[in-house]
Design an enzyme around this catalytic site. Structure first.
Site, mmCIF file in Angstrom:
data_model
loop_
_atom_site.group_PDB
_atom_site.id
_atom_site.type_symbol
_atom_site.label_atom_id
_atom_site.label_comp_id
_atom_site.label_asym_id
_atom_site.label_seq_id
_atom_site.Cartn_x
_atom_site.Cartn_y
_atom_site.Cartn_z
ATOM 1 N N HIS A 152 0.816 -1.223 0.000
ATOM 2 C CA HIS A 152 0.000 0.000 0.000
ATOM 3 C C HIS A 152 0.849 1.271 0.000
ATOM 4 C CE1 HIS A 152 -3.628 -2.260 0.457
ATOM 5 N NE2 HIS A 152 -3.341 -2.679 1.676
ATOM 6 N N ASP A 189 -2.822 -10.673 -2.254
ATOM 7 C CA ASP A 189 -3.387 -10.164 -0.998
ATOM 8 C C ASP A 189 -4.855 -9.791 -1.221
ATOM 9 O OD1 ASP A 189 -2.218 -8.830 1.778
ATOM 10 O OD2 ASP A 189 -3.962 -7.762 1.005
ATOM 11 N N HIS A 191 -6.358 -7.237 -0.303
ATOM 12 C CA HIS A 191 -6.469 -5.809 -0.584
ATOM 13 C C HIS A 191 -5.649 -5.440 -1.815
ATOM 14 C CE1 HIS A 191 -7.024 -6.446 3.769
ATOM 15 N NE2 HIS A 191 -7.921 -5.480 3.683
ATOM 16 N N ASP A 277 -4.605 -12.865 3.883
ATOM 17 C CA ASP A 277 -5.932 -12.445 4.315
ATOM 18 C C ASP A 277 -7.060 -12.862 3.377
ATOM 19 O OD1 ASP A 277 -4.788 -10.673 2.555
ATOM 20 O OD2 ASP A 277 -5.110 -8.895 3.772
#
Length: 368
Positions: A152, A189, A191, A277
């Site tokens: 990120h 991931d 996200h 995740d």
């Protein structure tokens, strides 16, 4: 290649020094009151989800469940030059000034503790060490178990628990110093890797392929139409997925989108932003342990086809302390030459077993 060097796990306990304090002041200060009001409204204690226990749990699980063909190596600290290939000097200076402090950087759940900047430098440098290991031929594949995560982190700011973009630093190092002209980055991931996408948005020599839960899930980017720009148009590939997506869809995307893209791109190196995740215990998606192993096998096959198996994984998310270490173990087992697990539909085998168990109870009595 000797079996002992087939897969190398890179771990440096200096990354455990990143331990944000949830009571630290927010930066900028004017936001402090508002954020604390939001947290207070949750009516539950809030703890920083990205904590040292994530890596401790992984290392303990690997020790208790050893994998043949695995070796361990320590990490390294990224240099300012390595970091500056993907982050601005102004941003790096801002972070260096926070060395030794407790602080929240923004409203985006990103914080630092006194040891965080050192830990983040080691995280990025350990990703670089993993790439050097596979490019040199010392390992066929490598896994950098690092934190804070990185995907990120944007060129000019920290976001989503991330300070330096570890996988981007490693990719840029491979291009600048190791002779890798084309780098494929796969991000599985849950996200979207907004920072990695932004860094390589216009770069035709980095193919960024991202599987993630679709917006409005955090960070809200990664739309299908986001394909890069300029010379890099077409080298960003996003596959946004709905909540509940599991193994079958992930593997279909790898077989039907990633593999043809890699055939076109012809990478010299394959990197993976490996977040765990997507497992159902993290409540984002529905990937199983077998699914993670099968994905690793599919990506390993791509690396072997195009770049002599050069494959390096860098840990991103995954916050459930049961599913995270087991997911990592599943991936490492496959990379080390273990059997590729056969993903199934969750609960299907159990229903079949129950049907066999109860079968005779529902037969009409034989009156003959």
């Amino acid at each position: 290649m000797p079996a002992a060097h087939k897969v190398t796990v890179f771990f440096d306990d200096r990354v455990l020094a990143h331990a944000p304090d949830t009571e630290a002041s927010f930066l900028p200060a004017r936001m402090d009151r508002r954020i604390r009001q939001i947290l207070a409204g949750l009516n539950v204690p809030w703890h920083y989800p990205e904590h040292p226990g994530r890596l401790t749990a992984i290392m303990q699980y690997l020790e208790a469940n050893p994998i043949d063909g695995l070796r361990f190596a320590s990490g390294a600290k990224a240099t300012p030059e390595q970091l500056a290939r993907v982050h601005t000097t102004a941003y790096l200076n801002e972070l260096y000034e926070l060395r030794g402090q407790n602080a929240w950087l923004d409203v985006d759940t990103t914080a630092v503790s006194p040891g965080s900047i050192d830990a983040a430098e080691v995280a990025a440098g350990t990703a670089v060490a993993a790439v050097e290991s596979v490019v040199s031929g010392d390992s066929e594949s490598a896994f950098a178990l690092v934190r804070p995560p990185g995907h990120h982190a944007e060129p000019v700011r920290a976001r989503g628990f991330c300070l330096f973009n570890n996988v981007a630093v490693a990719a840029a190092h491979a291009q600048a110093e190791l002779g890798c002209e084309r780098v494929l980055i796969v991000d599985w991931d849950a996200h979207h890797g907004n920072g990695t996408q932004e860094i390589f948005w216009a770069d035709p020599d980095v193919l960024f392929f991202d599987l993630h839960r679709a917006a409005p899930f955090y960070p809200g980017s990664g739309q299908l139409e986001e394909v890069g720009a300029g010379l890099g148009e077409g080298t960003t590939v996003n596959v946004p997925l709905p909540a509940g997506t599991g193994d079958a869809a992930y593997l279909k995307a790898i077989d039907e989108i990633l593999a043809p893209a890699a055939d076109w791109f012809q990478p010299d190196l394959v990197l993976v932003s490996a977040g765990f995740d997507p497992h159902w215990m993290d409540l984002a998606l529905n990937v199983s342990y077998e699914g993670f192993g099968a994905m690793a096998a599919g990506i390993q096959a791509i690396a072997r086809k195009h770049c002599d198996g050069r494959l390096a994984l860098v840990l991103e998310g995954g916050y459930n302390l049961e599913s995270l270490p087991r997911g990592v173990h599943s991936v490492l087992g496959v990379l080390a030459g273990g059997p590729v697990p056969e993903p199934g539909i969750c609960g299907f085998a159990e229903v079949e077993a129950a049907a066999r168990f109860h079968h005779d109870a529902f037969q009409s009595p034989d009156l003959d």
